[in-house]
Structures are given as structure tokens and as C-alpha cells.
Design an enzyme around this catalytic site. Structure first.
Site, PDB file in Angstrom:
ATOM      1  N   ASP A  16     110.711  29.685 110.834  1.00 21.81           N
ATOM      2  CA  ASP A  16     111.020  28.493 111.624  1.00 21.81           C
ATOM      3  C   ASP A  16     111.728  28.780 112.941  1.00 21.81           C
ATOM      4  O   ASP A  16     112.121  27.849 113.637  1.00 21.81           O
ATOM      5  CB  ASP A  16     111.881  27.528 110.791  1.00 21.81           C
ATOM      6  CG  ASP A  16     111.143  27.035 109.556  1.00 21.81           C
ATOM      7  OD1 ASP A  16     109.934  26.782 109.655  1.00 21.81           O
ATOM      8  OD2 ASP A  16     111.782  26.931 108.497  1.00 21.81           O
ATOM      9  N   ASP A 462      88.205  20.602 145.131  1.00 26.85           N
ATOM     10  CA  ASP A 462      86.800  20.446 145.492  1.00 26.85           C
ATOM     11  C   ASP A 462      86.570  18.972 145.812  1.00 26.85           C
ATOM     12  O   ASP A 462      87.418  18.122 145.507  1.00 26.85           O
ATOM     13  CB  ASP A 462      85.895  20.838 144.322  1.00 26.85           C
ATOM     14  CG  ASP A 462      85.856  22.339 144.117  1.00 26.85           C
ATOM     15  OD1 ASP A 462      86.145  23.058 145.077  1.00 26.85           O
ATOM     16  OD2 ASP A 462      85.542  22.763 142.997  1.00 26.85           O
ATOM     17  N   THR A 464      82.962  17.149 145.501  1.00 27.85           N
ATOM     18  CA  THR A 464      81.984  16.507 144.625  1.00 27.85           C
ATOM     19  C   THR A 464      82.349  16.676 143.158  1.00 27.85           C
ATOM     20  O   THR A 464      82.491  17.794 142.664  1.00 27.85           O
ATOM     21  CB  THR A 464      80.577  17.087 144.883  1.00 27.85           C
ATOM     22  OG1 THR A 464      80.290  16.995 146.277  1.00 27.85           O
ATOM     23  CG2 THR A 464      79.524  16.328 144.095  1.00 27.85           C
ATOM     24  N   ASP A 659      85.568  22.548 139.210  1.00 27.45           N
ATOM     25  CA  ASP A 659      84.869  22.461 137.930  1.00 27.45           C
ATOM     26  C   ASP A 659      84.986  23.739 137.124  1.00 27.45           C
ATOM     27  O   ASP A 659      84.577  23.782 135.979  1.00 27.45           O
ATOM     28  CB  ASP A 659      83.397  22.073 138.124  1.00 27.45           C
ATOM     29  CG  ASP A 659      82.574  23.175 138.775  1.00 27.45           C
ATOM     30  OD1 ASP A 659      83.146  24.216 139.087  1.00 27.45           O
ATOM     31  OD2 ASP A 659      81.361  22.972 138.966  1.00 27.45           O
ATOM     32  N   ASP A 745     127.343  26.610 115.895  1.00 25.88           N
ATOM     33  CA  ASP A 745     126.018  27.237 115.974  1.00 25.88           C
ATOM     34  C   ASP A 745     124.945  26.333 115.382  1.00 25.88           C
ATOM     35  O   ASP A 745     123.898  26.105 115.988  1.00 25.88           O
ATOM     36  CB  ASP A 745     126.031  28.576 115.233  1.00 25.88           C
ATOM     37  CG  ASP A 745     124.660  29.211 115.241  1.00 25.88           C
ATOM     38  OD1 ASP A 745     124.197  29.614 116.333  1.00 25.88           O
ATOM     39  OD2 ASP A 745     124.023  29.283 114.181  1.00 25.88           O
TER      40      ASP A 745
END
Length: 764
Positions: A16, A462, A464, A659, A745
Site C-alpha cells: 500500500d 494543427d 484540420t 492527430d 507520522d
């Protein structure tokens, strides 16, 4: 023993925190030279071992010697993310074309004789080797699936607590034996801790948290502070238990997506509708989705139209209208009408599985801050033990101080020094940030990307399919010799059956206006110039202005009107009916609905926005001016990469959004490459991150998530170190002792974890 190099994956229970992971990593690497690499993920509760010729039992046995449970999940396979969703994904319209599209003369789409065959929607994954089903069928360990109070750590904590309560009760009646009674109570919890400390030391981890706790508890026993020692052990176990609960919450947050996919699906088979296990659906299967049902697989609608609620997957508040040919995703909800859907991805390769796989892999990639904390903790724990020894020994030896008092303070410093809170401060926040982003369509390949995104100073887009929708629409209808409705009716008629993007735009405009189209005869393409046919007995020509100018005279005023539309980045096609210049149709690939708001959000953060496109300058500048951004047009891929390099040379931190396929050089050159609008397909292999839902605003959201996560990490580190410094000073001054030390702690660990978990509630 020798053999081929292989990679096996294991589920590890009871792991953990980062300290646990470090011990397991060190122990497995010590098995022998057959082990070439070990990757342990606390967030996923898994371990991947690259080795040559080892038996799985040898590896699980080594882990079990440390006090953890390990289970072999099978040989690890390449991620589903590496497989393309379909052949068309590489050319789906979501990319800039790296050549000149001169819209003054380029209506001329080639219809190839109007041979309009139906498209094959089969997904390429049908012919691709299926990936490992681990992500779909092993979402947690046996212990994880139990309520917290039935788990092994909880049982140990409850037993230690019961023993301490019993010791107080019995000690009240026989106080002369209280030393032995509390010692016995302490041993209930301490023995398992000490065994883990000894096992860790045997297999390479000498300075572990368990070592600090064991030394402190035994030391307290020797100076007679047995009640405090027993309470310290109990508080330590409570802290570990709470840490485990928090870790499981983080671990299960993204896996909860898997529960969105229904267990069964209604399948069409031999004219019958049958119930079938959704996990066994094959690509190409036809499934029936009733109103109110969750969609059981990724697919394409082959009949029906309906509103689909994508909120469970995308967070979109408004259902999207879907019709034949549209994609749907597993886990989304059909709202209105019955849909018939052709499955395009198996359960192991659908959108949900890919998101889970992407985030789990990302969480195994450490951020720079996390790597620094790991390196720091290697030296930190021995330094604390040395400091504790100096505090315990130096004052009595050098100044004649009381041994018991200073040994007590030295032991308290050991407890204060437990690095749990510090070590978990970063990975807990990174894991929560990655999970939160993924649930909202922001996928990042690891903590380094999440950390770096917040430092971006320039974003290059970009055009398009990134800033624009990627498909043209009709924006203007020009009436010369006919009214607008007639112009659109004849233009759409001659385009019937075509699959060219401009033709589709014209046909959609006619359908939106409910215009009934007459039949076209003798339809033909004019080789890059336009299209012709006979409609209602009249010859019809739809072509570029240059092509039409060879057939008739276009007046100066009409040419000026056309030029004005061209200046707005629009393609104009002119329509002739017989010898009459009837009118024209202007089309443009319009900006995405949220493009202006998304760019504005970036600019408000002081981030420079730039367009890099292969499209012609006039079109690019029209869109760029409309969106209020800097424009670089008519660029080849190497030009885009050069601009990215120039920005970096000017000390800019650059994100490139595209893309992820035809802009690979620029994406690779940027500090962060972001795939836009391609979902979870092959674009992810090129880019560092992906915006699954194609929203420009999500670029700003990704940067905001990074900044929020980094602020959370700074809070965690400040909290962890601050509490230790305060209690270190108060312990040396004699104000606080063992109980407050371990409470500090444990409390810091819980507070840090809880603070990190707040990121799970982050919203764009």
C-alpha cells in the site's frame, strides 16, 4: 537455468505504499541474474517481472517471504493501446493535409464514375491478435474485494487493539505484572512487523519503516515504557490500515469504469435475439440496444437513430444524437430508440478497457518529483537512524545526562522519522490526478507528462480536424439566375451518391432543409474540375469558378463576391443549368464549437497559441484570424518540426496538438505531444497524451489539472516535512514523546493521502 526472455505479471496483496514497493523490487531483483527488470506499481497493486527462465512460483515465493501475498496473473502482453482501432483511423479526416489546397480551383473531386459502393465497416482488430484480458478480468486482488474490516491488516490491527484493551483491564487488577502484560500485548502487533523487518533486511532493505518501528518498540521495552510501546505499535498498525484503505480507493477509482459495461448483450443470431456474455462478443457481431440499456461494446450503428448519453464515460452533460454510421462506446446509455450496432472492438480492446490500461500503465511511470523523493528516501532513513542514535547516546556520554530520558527521545525521533507520509506524498497525488483526468477524457502517459503539462508556455495546433471539425459544411448559397433553394436542389441532385466530402456537405445541407431531390442521369466526374449530369431534362454542371469560366462569362461583381468568400477560407463551386449561371455554393471546414473558448482559456493563462497547417495560406489565415491566433501555413511535416524547434530554442515549453499520425515529427519534437480527436486509437502510440473527446477546451483543462496536481504535491510535501520538523523540535525539548511522535507520522500519512484523494473530485 536459461531460456527466452519473458515478462510475467503478478498481483501483490498488502502493498500500500512506496516503501512496500521498494522492498519487493529489491527482493525480486536479488533472486539472481535471470531477473533483468522489475516494475512495481503500488497504485495498481501489480508487479511486472522481466526474466529469463524463472518459474512463477520462485518469484511469488520470494515476495511471500517479505510478508505479502503474490499471485501470478500470466505472461504480460503488449498494451491494447498499440493496436489501431481500424484501418481508416490513419486517414479519418482528423488531420491536416500537408499539401496545398488551392480552393480557387479545387471543387473538382473525382467521383470515379459515381461508383458508390458501400463501405466496409469491419474493424481491423478482427484480424489482430487479441491482447491480454488481464485488465478486464482481474481488477483487484482477493483482499481488495473484501470489506476493509475483513482484510488481513484490519484483522491484525483489531487483534492488537483488543490485546491492548485487555492489558489495561488485567493490569488494573494485577498491576505488579503490568510490565509483562503490556509486553505481551505489544508483541501481538510487533511480531508481524519485526518479521517483515527481518525479511526485508535479508533481501536487501535494511533501513525499512518496519526496522524503525521494531527498534523503537524494543528500545521502549528496555527502558520500561511498555504501555507507550504497545500504544505506538497499535497506532502504527492503524496508520498502515488507513493507508491501505486510501490506496485501495485510489486503485479502484479508475477500475470502477469497468462496471459501466453491462455483463450481457442482446445478440442477433440466425434471426433470433439471444442473451450473450458481453465479454465474449466478437468483432462483427450485431447487437440490439433498447432504450434505457447500456451499450455493451464499442461499435458502429447500422440502423436506427437515438440520443446517446455519454456522461458515464465522457462527462458530457447533454446526450448526443447518433444515427446510422456513427460510432458508439461501451458503457454509454441509449436514451430514445432501438439501435442495431455492429461490434468493432472486443471486450479486451474497447474504449473502457483501453482507458483502464492506459491509466494503469501511466501510473507505473514515475514523475521527476517522485523519482527525486525515492532517491532522497534512500538516504533519509539511515540519516534518521543515525540522528536518533546521536540524540540517545551523545548527551549522556558527553554531558552526563540521564540515559533513560535521552534514549526515550532518540526512540521518539526514530518514530518521527518514518518516511511514510513523505514517500507517498507524490505518487498518491499523481495516481489521483491521472485517474481523474482519464475519467474526463484526458489521458496522459505517466506522471512525467502530468507534471510537465503545467509548465507549458506555448501550444501549437494543427488546423484540420483539430481546431476545425475536419469535414466541410455549406456556409453560403449564392443566387444568380435561380433562387437559393433551387440552386441547392440542383447542386445536391447532381451530387447524389457521391462520397466526396464536399458532395456530402451539399447533400447534408439539402437534407437539413427537407429538399426532395430529383433523379440524376448520366452523372460523371470531370477529372479534378467538377461534376455533371442531367436533372429534370436539363444539363447541370457543378464545378470550380475556373472551370465554369470556360463555359460562360462570370461578371466582375460576381467574381468579387466569390473572391470575398475565398478570402474567408471558403471553397466556392458554381452551378450552371443549361447555359444559365444559376448560382454558387460556398463551403468551409468550420472551427470546432468550443475552439474560440478553448484558445481564449489558454491565452488567459498567458500561453501562446499557434496554428501549424499544411493548408493554403488564405484558408489558414481566415480561420486563424477568426480564432485570434498566430498562423503558419503551407507547411510540410519538416517545417512544423522546425517551428517547434525554434520555439524550444526561445526557451518555450511547447505542447503540439494534432492527430498523432501525419504530424509525428512535430509531436515527437515537442515537449508534450497531444493527440486530438483520435480517441484511444493508434495516435496514442505517437503522442504523450490524448484528448479523447476532441475538445479544444480540454487542452486548457489538461494544463489546469497538471497545475492543480503539482499544487497538491507541494501541499503534501510541506505537510509531511513540516509536521516532522515541529515534532522533532518538541521531542528534543522534552515537550512530546513516543505517542505524539507516531501519531504525527500516522496523522501526516493519512492527511497527505486524503489531500491527494481530493484530486479524484477535480472537475474541468
Amino acid at each position: 537455468m536459461s531460456g527466452p526472455v519473458r515478462q510475467d505479471k503478478f498481483r501483490v496483496e498488502g502493498m500500500d505504499c512506496a516503501s512496500c514497493a521498494k522492498k519487493i523490487d529489491t527482493a525480486v531483483r536479488r533472486i539472481g541474474n535471470q531477473v533483468s527488470d522489475v516494475s512495481v506499481s503500488v497504485t495498481n497493486g501489480t508487479m511486472t517481472v522481466t526474466h529469463k527462465g524463472l518459474e512463477a512460483d520462485t518469484i511469488t515465493g520470494q515476495v511471500k517471504k517479505l510478508g505479502y501475498k503474490a499471485r501470478h496473473l500470466g505472461e504480460s502482453q503488449p498494451s491494447a493501446l498499440a493496436e489501431p482501432e481500424a484501418p481508416a483511423a490513419a486517414c479519418s479526416g482528423n488531420h491536416d493535409h500537408d499539401h496545398d489546397h488551392d480552393h480557387d480551383h479545387d471543387h473538382g473531386h473525382n467521383h470515379s464514375g459515381h461508383d458508390h459502393q458501400s463501405h466496409n465497416h469491419k474493424n481491423a482488430t478482427q484480424d489482430v491478435k487479441e491482447t491480454s484480458p488481464l485488465h478486464m478480468h482481474d481488477h483487484g486482488s482477493d483482499d481488495d474485494s473484501k470489506p476493509w474490516w475483513q482484510q488481513s491488516k484490519a484483522r491484525l490491527t483489531i487483534a492488537a487493539g483488543a490485546a491492548l484493551v485487555a492489558a489495561y483491564i488485567i493490569g488494573h487488577f494485577v498491576p505488579q505484572y503490568s510490565l509483562y502484560i503490556f509486553s505481551a500485548a505489544m508483541l501481538v502487533g510487533l511480531v508481524p512487523i519485526a518479521r517483515r523487518a527481518i525479511a526485508g533486511a535479508r533481501f536487501g532493505t535494511v533501513f525499512s519503516i518496519e526496522t524503525l518501528m521494531t527498534v523503537a518498540a524494543i528500545g521502549a521495552l528496555f527502558i520500561g515504557a511498555v504501555e507507550e510501546a504497545a500504544m505506538v505499535v497499535l497506532l502504527f498498525l492503524i496508520g498502515e490500515l488507513l493507508e491501505g484503505v486510501a490506496a485501495r480507493r485510489a486503485r479502484n477509482s479508475i477500475r470502477g469504469l469497468a462496471d459501466l459495461v453491462p455483463k450481457t448483450a442482446r445478440v442477433e443470431k440466425d434471426g433470433q435475439i439471444i442473451e450473450q456474455d458481453a465479454a465474449s462478443l466478437l468483432v462483427g457481431t450485431i447487437i440490439l440496444i433498447r432504450p434505457g440499456d447500456r451499450i455493451a461494446a464499442d461499435g458502429v450503428i447500422i440502423s436506427g437513430n437515438s440520443a446517446v448519453n455519454e456522461a458515464p464515460v465522457t462527462g458530457e452533460s447533454t446526450p448526443k444524437n447518433k444515427e446510422t454510421g456513427d460510432k458508439v462506446f461501451a458503457g454509454t446509455i441509449n436514451s430514445d430508440n432501438v439501435l442495431r450496432v455492429e461490434v468493432t472492438a472486443s471486450a479486451q480492446n474497447n474504449t473502457i478497457a483501453r482507458i483502464i490500461a492506459q491509466v494503469e500503465e501511466a501510473q507505473e511511470s514515475k514523475a521527476p518529483t517522485e523519482r527525486f523523493i525515492d532517491r532522497f528516501s534512500v538516504w533519509y532513513t539511515p540519516a534518521i537512524m543515525l540522528l536518533g542514535a546521536i540524540v540517545a547516546i551523545a548527551p549522556p556520554l558527553l554531558m552526563g545526562a540521564d540515559w533513560n530520558e535521552w534514549i526515550y527521545k532518540g526512540l521518539a525521533i526514530l518514530l518521527i522519522g518514518c518516511p511514510c507520509a513523505l514517500v507517498i506524498s507524490t505518487p498518491a497525488a499523481i495516481a489521483a490526478g491521472l485517474s481523474s483526468g482519464a475519467r474526463r477524457g484526458l489521458l496522459m502517459k505517466g506522471g512525467a507528462v502530468l507534471e510537465s503539462a503545467g509548465h507549458v508556455t506555448a501550444v501549437a495546433f494543427d488546423k484540420t480536424g483539430t481546431l476545425t471539425e475536419g469535414t466541410p459544411i455549406v456556409t453560403d448559397i449564392i443566387a444568380f439566375g435561380k433562387d437559393e433553394t433551387e440552386v441547392l436542389r440542383f447542386a445536391a441532385s447532381v451530387e447524389q451518391g457521391s462520397s466526396h466530402p464536399l458532395a456530402i456537405a451539399i447533400l447534408k445541407a439539402a437534407a437539413d432543409k427537407n429538399i426532395t431531390l430529383p433523379q440524376v442521369h448520366d452523372g460523371a466526374a470531370l477529372g479534378g474540375k467538377g461534376v455533371t449530369g442531367t436533372v429534370e431534362g436539363q444539363a447541370v454542371l457543378l464545378a470550380s469558378p475556373k472551370a465554369v469560366a470556360t463555359k460562360t462569362t462570370v461578371s466582375e461583381s460576381d467574381m468579387q463576391r466569390i473572391a470575398a468568400l475565398n478570402d474567408q477560407g471558403k471553397t466556392v463551386s458554381l452551378l450552371m443549368i443549361g447555359d444559365l449561371l444559376a448560382g454558387g455554393i460556398a463551403m468551409r471546414d468550420e472551427p470546432r464549437e468550443d475552439a474560440r473558448a478553448g484558445l481564449k482559456a489558454l491565452q488567459n493563462q498567458g500561453i501562446r497559441t499557434i496554428m501549424l497547417t499544411g493548408d493554403n495560406r488564405r484558408t489558414a489565415e481566415a480561420i486563424g484570424n477568426d480564432l485570434g491566433m498566430e498562423v503558419h501555413a503551407e507547411m510540410m511535416p519538416e517545417d512544423k518540426r522546425r517551428v517547434i524547434g525554434e520555439l524550444k530554442a526561445a526557451k518555450q515549453i511547447v505542447a503540439k496538438v494534432g492527430d498523432g499520425i501525419n504530424d509525428a515529427p512535430a509531436l515527437a519534437a515537442a515537449d508534450i505531444g497531444i493527440a486530438m480527436g483520435g480517441g484511444t486509437d493508434v495516435a496514442l502510440e505517437t503522442a504523450d497524451a490524448a484528448i479523447m473527446h476532441g475538445r479544444v477546451m480540454d487542452v486548457a483543462n489538461m494544463i489546469s489539472l497538471s497545475q492543480t496536481t503539482m499544487a497538491n504535491i507541494k501541499q503534501n510535501i510541506t505537510l509531511a516535512i513540516g509536521l516532522k520538523v515541529v515534532f522533532l523540535i518538541t521531542t528534543i525539548l522534552g515537550i512530546t514523546g513516543l505517542w505524539p511522535a507516531i501519531l504525527a507520522d500516522t496523522g501526516a500519512t493519512v492527511l497527505v493521502t486524503a489531500n491527494a484523494m481530493r484530486l479524484l473530485r477535480w472537475k474541468p
